[in-house]
Design an enzyme around this catalytic site. Structure first.
Site, PDB file in Angstrom:
ATOM      1  N   ALA A   1     -38.423  14.547  17.963  1.00 35.98           N
ATOM      2  CA  ALA A   1     -39.408  14.630  16.888  1.00 35.98           C
ATOM      3  C   ALA A   1     -38.974  13.632  15.819  1.00 35.98           C
ATOM      4  CB  ALA A   1     -39.442  16.038  16.337  1.00 35.98           C
TER       5      ALA A   1
ATOM      6  N   GLY B   1     -37.138  16.805  20.842  1.00 36.31           N
ATOM      7  CA  GLY B   1     -38.543  16.923  21.225  1.00 36.31           C
ATOM      8  C   GLY B   1     -38.903  16.046  22.417  1.00 36.31           C
TER       9      GLY B   1
ATOM     10  N   GLU C   1     -37.993  18.030  25.335  1.00 33.37           N
ATOM     11  CA  GLU C   1     -38.943  19.156  25.396  1.00 33.37           C
ATOM     12  C   GLU C   1     -40.305  18.700  25.913  1.00 33.37           C
ATOM     13  OE1 GLU C   1     -37.792  20.000  21.233  1.00 33.37           O
ATOM     14  OE2 GLU C   1     -37.717  22.082  21.889  1.00 33.37           O
TER      15      GLU C   1
ATOM     16  N   GLU D   1     -30.421  18.914  18.398  1.00 33.93           N
ATOM     17  CA  GLU D   1     -30.948  19.331  17.086  1.00 33.93           C
ATOM     18  C   GLU D   1     -29.899  19.999  16.211  1.00 33.93           C
ATOM     19  OE1 GLU D   1     -32.483  19.834  20.016  1.00 33.93           O
ATOM     20  OE2 GLU D   1     -34.664  19.706  19.810  1.00 33.93           O
TER      21      GLU D   1
HETATM   22  C1  HXC Z   1     -37.093   9.031  13.735  1.00 38.77           C
HETATM   23  C2  HXC Z   1     -35.729   7.713  14.995  1.00 38.77           C
HETATM   24  C3  HXC Z   1     -35.397   8.780  15.838  1.00 38.77           C
HETATM   25  C4  HXC Z   1     -35.992  10.042  15.563  1.00 38.77           C
HETATM   26  C5  HXC Z   1     -34.323   7.053  16.556  1.00 38.77           C
HETATM   27  N1  HXC Z   1     -35.041   6.656  15.472  1.00 38.77           N
HETATM   28  N2  HXC Z   1     -34.528   8.351  16.783  1.00 38.77           N
HETATM   29  N3  HXC Z   1     -36.560   7.836  13.959  1.00 38.77           N
HETATM   30  N4  HXC Z   1     -36.825  10.110  14.491  1.00 38.77           N
HETATM   31  N5  HXC Z   1     -35.788  11.129  16.315  1.00 38.77           N
HETATM   32  C6  HXC Z   1     -35.092   5.319  14.879  1.00 38.77           C
HETATM   33  C7  HXC Z   1     -33.808   4.977  14.143  1.00 38.77           C
HETATM   34  O1  HXC Z   1     -33.835   5.525  12.842  1.00 38.77           O
HETATM   35  C8  HXC Z   1     -33.888   3.463  14.126  1.00 38.77           C
HETATM   36  O2  HXC Z   1     -34.805   3.053  13.137  1.00 38.77           O
HETATM   37  C9  HXC Z   1     -34.518   3.138  15.480  1.00 38.77           C
HETATM   38  O3  HXC Z   1     -35.179   4.337  15.908  1.00 38.77           O
HETATM   39  C10 HXC Z   1     -33.479   2.786  16.536  1.00 38.77           C
HETATM   40  O4  HXC Z   1     -32.521   3.811  16.596  1.00 38.77           O
HETATM   41  P1  HXC Z   1     -30.941   3.527  16.551  1.00 38.77           P
HETATM   42  O5  HXC Z   1     -30.280   4.800  16.140  1.00 38.77           O
HETATM   43  O6  HXC Z   1     -30.646   2.316  15.729  1.00 38.77           O
HETATM   44  O7  HXC Z   1     -30.646   3.208  18.092  1.00 38.77           O
HETATM   45  P2  HXC Z   1     -29.302   3.432  18.890  1.00 38.77           P
HETATM   46  O8  HXC Z   1     -28.111   3.039  18.058  1.00 38.77           O
HETATM   47  O9  HXC Z   1     -29.502   2.764  20.220  1.00 38.77           O
HETATM   48  O10 HXC Z   1     -29.180   5.014  19.121  1.00 38.77           O
HETATM   49  C11 HXC Z   1     -30.134   5.701  19.919  1.00 38.77           C
HETATM   50  C12 HXC Z   1     -30.035   7.239  19.683  1.00 38.77           C
HETATM   51  C13 HXC Z   1     -30.167   7.529  18.179  1.00 38.77           C
HETATM   52  C14 HXC Z   1     -28.718   7.770  20.237  1.00 38.77           C
HETATM   53  C15 HXC Z   1     -31.197   7.858  20.498  1.00 38.77           C
HETATM   54  O11 HXC Z   1     -31.319   6.837  17.657  1.00 38.77           O
HETATM   55  C16 HXC Z   1     -30.317   8.980  17.867  1.00 38.77           C
HETATM   56  O12 HXC Z   1     -29.341   9.733  17.908  1.00 38.77           O
HETATM   57  N6  HXC Z   1     -31.533   9.409  17.497  1.00 38.77           N
HETATM   58  C17 HXC Z   1     -31.816  10.752  17.096  1.00 38.77           C
HETATM   59  C18 HXC Z   1     -31.753  11.685  18.291  1.00 38.77           C
HETATM   60  C19 HXC Z   1     -32.021  13.103  17.857  1.00 38.77           C
HETATM   61  O13 HXC Z   1     -31.270  13.687  17.070  1.00 38.77           O
HETATM   62  N7  HXC Z   1     -33.106  13.678  18.357  1.00 38.77           N
HETATM   63  C20 HXC Z   1     -33.512  15.014  18.016  1.00 38.77           C
HETATM   64  C21 HXC Z   1     -34.439  14.922  16.842  1.00 38.77           C
HETATM   65  S1  HXC Z   1     -34.815  16.508  16.212  1.00 38.77           S
HETATM   66  P3  HXC Z   1     -34.353   2.014  11.972  1.00 38.77           P
HETATM   67  O14 HXC Z   1     -35.595   1.933  11.116  1.00 38.77           O
HETATM   68  O15 HXC Z   1     -33.174   2.604  11.304  1.00 38.77           O
HETATM   69  O16 HXC Z   1     -34.047   0.756  12.729  1.00 38.77           O
HETATM   70  C22 HXC Z   1     -35.984  17.072  17.237  1.00 38.77           C
HETATM   71  C23 HXC Z   1     -36.479  18.392  16.828  1.00 38.77           C
HETATM   72  C24 HXC Z   1     -37.203  19.060  17.919  1.00 38.77           C
HETATM   73  O17 HXC Z   1     -36.415  16.467  18.172  1.00 38.77           O
HETATM   74  C25 HXC Z   1     -37.729  20.329  17.390  1.00 38.77           C
HETATM   75  C26 HXC Z   1     -39.143  20.470  17.623  1.00 38.77           C
HETATM   76  C27 HXC Z   1     -39.863  19.242  17.865  1.00 38.77           C
END
Ligand code: HXC
Length: 257
Positions: free
Chosen positions: A65, A108, A111, A131
């Site tokens: 998400a 998400g 999911e 998360e």
């Molecule tokens: C918003 C996101 C994002 C996310 C990545 N980006 N994931 N933006 N929401 N979930 C954005 C980053 O901010 C960045 O933007 C760009 O995408 C590239 O990401 P990087 O981190 O620079 O890439 P990398 O170093 O290759 O790392 C990849 C990654 C990391 C390991 C996937 O991005 C990451 O850990 N993302 C979050 C994963 C996460 O926690 N997901 C769960 C989310 S909570 P900029 O502008 O900075 O370049 C969730 C809740 C579910 O899903 C509950 C109900 C829906």
């Protein structure tokens, strides 16, 4: 409706939907959810379309998400708007669809992949529910669907530690049906969907409903549901055609009734 966060293509009877927010690794924001709901509803409503594939990019199916969108939203806002309830409209899709997952399928994103009828994984796929690291928890079904798919031990470890599962582990654990080299993933997914699309359509939907019933009912009720649906298929013209075609050693020609 024209879309900004997804791409939709029709390949004969197969709809290909691609998540398309590469700058955010396909993070699922509310615009994307709205567009996906619309695309799945259009797929379901189009009699010429019989199966669908949902995919992302080679780097990310979806990285979760959209954290930047959720950051601004508190309890009253989320609860009041019933945030994420819209995903139930995606899972209400009646026709078969599969997820072709390459790269990150996190939070998400994992999911959403698990909402599909089944998952084909690219060999670089990584699944996770990280998360907890953000002070939250799965909110689109992950705690339930992941646990049903891989069992309590792996689901609990993944949710509590945020550990990712690679494609090989996901296949061993039953989360994905097959692993495909990532460069061939979408092609193989389209071929698999085309095979499903070539089946008698009412039988395909009935098979989907039966397997899904296994997640909702006890065994006796599930078997009764299966048997009644099996009986019902005997009333279709496609059942008569399918059996006649077998006996006459020719391909069946389906009418969808
Ligand atoms: C918003 C996101 C994002 C996310 C990545 N980006 N994931 N933006 N929401 N979930 C954005 C980053 O901010 C960045 O933007 C760009 O995408 C590239 O990401 P990087 O981190 O620079 O890439 P990398 O170093 O290759 O790392 C990849 C990654 C990391 C390991 C996937 O991005 C990451 O850990 N993302 C979050 C994963 C996460 O926690 N997901 C769960 C989310 S909570 P900029 O502008 O900075 O370049 C969730 C809740 C579910 O899903 C509950 C109900 C829906």
């Amino acid at each position: 409706m024209s879309y900004e966060t997804i791409l939709v293509e029709r390949h004969d009877a197969v709809t290909l939907i691609q998540l398309n927010r590469p700058q955010a690794l396909n993070a699922l924001n509310s615009q994307l959810l709205g567009e996906l709901i619309d695309a799945f509803a259009a797929f379901d409503a189009d009699p010429a379309q019989r199966a669908a594939v949902l995919t992302g990019s080679e780097k990310a199916f979806a990285a979760g998400a959209d954290i930047k969108e959720m950051q601004e939203r508190g309890f009253a806002d989320m609860y009041g708007s019933n945030m994420f309830a819209g995903w139930e409209r995606v899972t209400a899709t009646r026709k078969p669809w599969l997820a072709a997952v390459a790269g990150f399928a996190l939070g998400g994103g994992c999911e959403l992949a698990m909402m599909a009828d089944f998952i084909l994984a690219g060999d670089n796929a990584k699944f996770g529910q990280p998360e907890v690291k953000l002070g939250i928890a799965p909110g689109m079904g992950g705690s339930q669907r992941l646990t049903r798919a891989v069992g309590k031990a792996k689901a609990m470890e993944m949710c509590l530690t945020g550990r990712f599962m690679d494609a090989a582990e996901a296949e061993r654990a039953g989360l994905v049906s097959r692993i495909i080299p990532t460069t061939d993933l979408v092609g193989e997914a389209l071929k698999t969907a085309a095979l499903i699309a070539s089946m008698p359509p009412l039988a395909a939907i009935a098979n989907k409903e039966m397997v899904n019933a296994a997640f909702e009912t006890g065994l006796a009720q599930g078997i009764l549901f299966e048997r009644r649906l099996f009986h019902g298929l005997a009333a279709t013209e496609d059942k008569a055609e399918g059996m006649a075609a077998f006996v006459e050693k020719r391909p069946g020609v389906w009418k969808g009734r």
